[in-house]
Design a protein around this motif. Structure first.
Motif, PDB file in Angstrom:
ATOM      1  N   PHE A   5      33.986  40.196   8.763  1.00 52.97           N
ATOM      2  CA  PHE A   5      32.649  39.960   8.219  1.00 52.97           C
ATOM      3  C   PHE A   5      32.713  39.014   7.028  1.00 52.97           C
ATOM      4  N   PHE A   6      31.676  38.185   6.900  1.00 56.92           N
ATOM      5  CA  PHE A   6      31.514  37.374   5.693  1.00 56.92           C
ATOM      6  C   PHE A   6      30.044  37.437   5.287  1.00 56.92           C
ATOM      7  N   GLY A   7      29.833  37.728   4.008  1.00 59.44           N
ATOM      8  CA  GLY A   7      28.478  37.885   3.493  1.00 59.44           C
ATOM      9  C   GLY A   7      28.507  38.385   2.071  1.00 59.44           C
ATOM     10  N   ASP A   8      27.463  39.139   1.694  1.00 60.14           N
ATOM     11  CA  ASP A   8      27.378  39.650   0.326  1.00 60.14           C
ATOM     12  C   ASP A   8      28.504  40.635   0.022  1.00 60.14           C
ATOM     13  N   ILE A   9      28.741  41.571   0.931  1.00 62.06           N
ATOM     14  CA  ILE A   9      29.777  42.585   0.720  1.00 62.06           C
ATOM     15  C   ILE A   9      31.032  42.167   1.471  1.00 62.06           C
ATOM     16  N   SER A  10      31.692  41.166   0.951  1.00 63.96           N
ATOM     17  CA  SER A  10      32.980  40.707   1.482  1.00 63.96           C
ATOM     18  C   SER A  10      33.741  40.087   0.330  1.00 63.96           C
ATOM     19  N   ASN A  11      35.010  39.832   0.535  1.00 66.17           N
ATOM     20  CA  ASN A  11      35.837  39.283  -0.526  1.00 66.17           C
ATOM     21  C   ASN A  11      35.369  37.887  -0.905  1.00 66.17           C
ATOM     22  N   THR A  12      35.353  37.598  -2.198  1.00 64.61           N
ATOM     23  CA  THR A  12      34.911  36.280  -2.680  1.00 64.61           C
ATOM     24  C   THR A  12      36.054  35.469  -3.255  1.00 64.61           C
ATOM     25  N   LYS A  13      37.268  36.015  -3.264  1.00 60.57           N
ATOM     26  CA  LYS A  13      38.411  35.307  -3.830  1.00 60.57           C
ATOM     27  C   LYS A  13      39.152  34.525  -2.752  1.00 60.57           C
ATOM     28  N   ALA A  19      23.440  45.736   4.531  1.00 59.05           N
ATOM     29  CA  ALA A  19      22.590  46.661   3.765  1.00 59.05           C
ATOM     30  C   ALA A  19      22.516  46.300   2.292  1.00 59.05           C
ATOM     31  N   TYR A  20      22.788  45.060   1.975  1.00 59.39           N
ATOM     32  CA  TYR A  20      22.712  44.601   0.582  1.00 59.39           C
ATOM     33  C   TYR A  20      22.091  43.218   0.581  1.00 59.39           C
ATOM     34  N   GLN A  21      20.860  43.130   0.133  1.00 60.23           N
ATOM     35  CA  GLN A  21      20.120  41.876   0.159  1.00 60.23           C
ATOM     36  C   GLN A  21      20.195  41.211  -1.208  1.00 60.23           C
ATOM     37  N   SER A  22      20.709  39.996  -1.206  1.00 64.31           N
ATOM     38  CA  SER A  22      20.810  39.212  -2.440  1.00 64.31           C
ATOM     39  C   SER A  22      20.934  37.746  -2.065  1.00 64.31           C
ATOM     40  N   ASP A  23      21.043  36.925  -3.098  1.00 62.28           N
ATOM     41  CA  ASP A  23      21.203  35.485  -2.905  1.00 62.28           C
ATOM     42  C   ASP A  23      22.640  35.038  -3.126  1.00 62.28           C
ATOM     43  N   LEU A  24      23.573  35.988  -3.101  1.00 66.82           N
ATOM     44  CA  LEU A  24      24.973  35.636  -3.317  1.00 66.82           C
ATOM     45  C   LEU A  24      25.509  34.776  -2.178  1.00 66.82           C
ATOM     46  N   LYS A  25      25.194  35.167  -0.955  1.00 68.25           N
ATOM     47  CA  LYS A  25      25.679  34.432   0.220  1.00 68.25           C
ATOM     48  C   LYS A  25      24.484  34.069   1.101  1.00 68.25           C
ATOM     49  N   LYS A  26      24.326  32.787   1.324  1.00 65.63           N
ATOM     50  CA  LYS A  26      23.244  32.326   2.187  1.00 65.63           C
ATOM     51  C   LYS A  26      23.624  32.404   3.658  1.00 65.63           C
ATOM     52  N   PHE A  27      24.923  32.395   3.933  1.00 66.61           N
ATOM     53  CA  PHE A  27      25.399  32.414   5.317  1.00 66.61           C
ATOM     54  C   PHE A  27      26.061  33.760   5.566  1.00 66.61           C
ATOM     55  N   GLU A  28      25.469  34.573   6.409  1.00 71.72           N
ATOM     56  CA  GLU A  28      25.968  35.927   6.641  1.00 71.72           C
ATOM     57  C   GLU A  28      26.202  36.147   8.125  1.00 71.72           C
ATOM     58  N   GLY A  29      27.352  36.692   8.441  1.00 74.03           N
ATOM     59  CA  GLY A  29      27.702  36.944   9.831  1.00 74.03           C
ATOM     60  C   GLY A  29      29.140  37.417   9.933  1.00 74.03           C
ATOM     61  N   PHE A  30      29.797  37.079  11.026  1.00 74.81           N
ATOM     62  CA  PHE A  30      31.173  37.513  11.217  1.00 74.81           C
ATOM     63  C   PHE A  30      31.877  36.572  12.189  1.00 74.81           C
ATOM     64  N   SER A  31      33.197  36.601  12.120  1.00 78.22           N
ATOM     65  CA  SER A  31      34.022  35.844  13.064  1.00 78.22           C
ATOM     66  C   SER A  31      34.562  36.798  14.123  1.00 78.22           C
ATOM     67  N   TYR A  32      34.950  36.223  15.253  1.00 79.70           N
ATOM     68  CA  TYR A  32      35.464  37.021  16.371  1.00 79.70           C
ATOM     69  C   TYR A  32      36.537  36.218  17.080  1.00 79.70           C
ATOM     70  N   ALA A  33      37.787  36.667  16.949  1.00 81.72           N
ATOM     71  CA  ALA A  33      38.922  36.036  17.628  1.00 81.72           C
ATOM     72  C   ALA A  33      39.345  36.940  18.778  1.00 81.72           C
ATOM     73  N   ALA A  34      39.396  36.382  19.999  1.00 80.88           N
ATOM     74  CA  ALA A  34      39.613  37.233  21.173  1.00 80.88           C
ATOM     75  C   ALA A  34      40.422  36.515  22.228  1.00 80.88           C
ATOM     76  N   ILE A  35      41.142  37.307  23.014  1.00 74.62           N
ATOM     77  CA  ILE A  35      41.829  36.826  24.203  1.00 74.62           C
ATOM     78  C   ILE A  35      41.204  37.537  25.408  1.00 74.62           C
ATOM     79  N   GLY A  36      41.228  36.868  26.549  1.00 73.38           N
ATOM     80  CA  GLY A  36      40.585  37.475  27.706  1.00 73.38           C
ATOM     81  C   GLY A  36      41.050  36.887  29.011  1.00 73.38           C
ATOM     82  N   ILE A  37      40.422  37.352  30.060  1.00 70.73           N
ATOM     83  CA  ILE A  37      40.705  36.931  31.424  1.00 70.73           C
ATOM     84  C   ILE A  37      39.391  36.580  32.095  1.00 70.73           C
ATOM     85  N   GLN A  38      39.433  35.594  32.973  1.00 66.80           N
ATOM     86  CA  GLN A  38      38.220  35.119  33.637  1.00 66.80           C
ATOM     87  C   GLN A  38      38.499  34.922  35.116  1.00 66.80           C
ATOM     88  N   TYR A  39      37.564  35.362  35.943  1.00 61.97           N
ATOM     89  CA  TYR A  39      37.691  35.229  37.393  1.00 61.97           C
ATOM     90  C   TYR A  39      36.579  34.336  37.926  1.00 61.97           C
TER      91      TYR A  39
END
Length: 299
Positions: A42-50, A201-221
């Motif tokens: 996750f990246f947003g208000d409640i995530s590491n800023t360092k 669950a924390y609304q502020s102006d600290l981070k304008k871009f809020e969301g998460f990353s997803y790294a995955a491996i898979g199989i496709q048919y």
């Protein structure tokens, strides 16, 4: 919700138009289903800023912390050799913490329904077995988030009963390798922007871009849907009715022709002598069939 509905409706119409214009409909294995598993961050208000060089990069302090497993199921269709459109279902939990705010959160049973465009860059080269895909899509993301104090571990906001829905935009890149005609190994690094500041669950102006990353491996048919043939409908169609004209009466020629064809009584022109071919230019003509019937009746 109106904006989300309009976006999904536009993407659905875009898929329908692309499907109708696909020039390679006779190609095989245009459809595919896929399953992948991975971890999120996750990246947003409640995530590491360092030490944040990039959004959720390996140099981030909490890049290897507060991770949760996610899984994704997809079904797609190759509109063009270089362009694929697929429908995705993503499921998993998300969590994060911020030591400066002394807060941590967790989103339970989050899920996303999205349409994803994939452009294969290697389709414009001579590389066949490998794929380099650029992803961009739109979807609806649902979540239930609780907020806790990091020291006391007490709830500031308990998990709500109902899901909160928000517009989401997945984007990123992926690699694929075809190790057989129907099977493909995939690796994707995706980011998802969620258009709702209440994801943590924390609304502020600290981070304008809020969301998460997803790294995955898979199989496709890959597969191809069987074509539908309406042979039964053609057999039940009465062709003789197409040649009935009230002003001319009923013409039995085509009925006799069909009967002869079913019984195997039609012969090639080469089996008849020149005199017969000269008299009857077409052995399947009305004159020949009627005269042949009269000769049989006289016998």
């Amino acid at each position: 919700m109106k904006r989300i509905s309009c976006t999904l409706l536009f993407l659905y119409a875009f898929l329908s138009v692309g499907y109708g214009q696909y020039y390679g409909s006779n190609n095989r294995n245009n459809w595919h289903v896929g399953l992948n598993v991975g971890i999120n961050n996750f990246f947003g208000d409640i995530s590491n800023t360092k030490n944040k060089l990039l959004i959720s990069d390996p140099f981030t302090k909490d890049f290897y912390q507060n991770r949760n497993a996610m899984c994704q199921l997809s079904i797609g269709y190759d509109i063009f050799p270089a362009w694929n459109l697929r429908f995705n279902i993503l499921y998993g939990n998300i969590e994060g913490k911020n030591s400066h705010l002394n807060l941590k959160f967790k989103s339970y049973h989050t899920h996303e329904f999205s349409l994803l465009n994939s452009m294969n860059v290697f389709a414009f080269t001579n590389i066949d077995d490998w794929q380099l895909n650029l992803h961009l899509g739109a979807g609806v993301y649902a979540f239930k988030t609780s907020l806790l104090d990091l020291e006391s571990n007490k709830y500031i906001q308990e998990k709500p009963k109902n899901f909160t829905h928000a517009f989401s935009m997945p984007f990123g890149l992926g690699f694929g390798y075809n190790f057989s005609e129907n099977w493909r190994f995939t690796f994707d690094l995706m980011y998802r922007w969620v258009a709702n500041d209440a994801l943590d669950a924390y609304q502020s102006d600290l981070k304008k871009f809020e969301g998460f990353s997803y790294a995955a491996i898979g199989i496709q048919y890959s597969f191809d849907l069987p074509s539908i043939h309406f042979t039964r409908a053609r057999r039940s169609f009465k062709q003789a009715d197409n040649y009935r004209f009230p002003a001319m009466g009923t013409d039995p020629t085509h009925k006799i022709y069909r009967q002869r064809k079913q019984r195997g009584n039609l012969h090639p022109v080469n089996n008849y002598n020149k005199k017969q071919r000269k008299l009857y230019k077409n052995i399947n003509s009305r004159t020949y069939i009627i005269n042949s019937r009269k000769k049989k009746e006289l016998k």
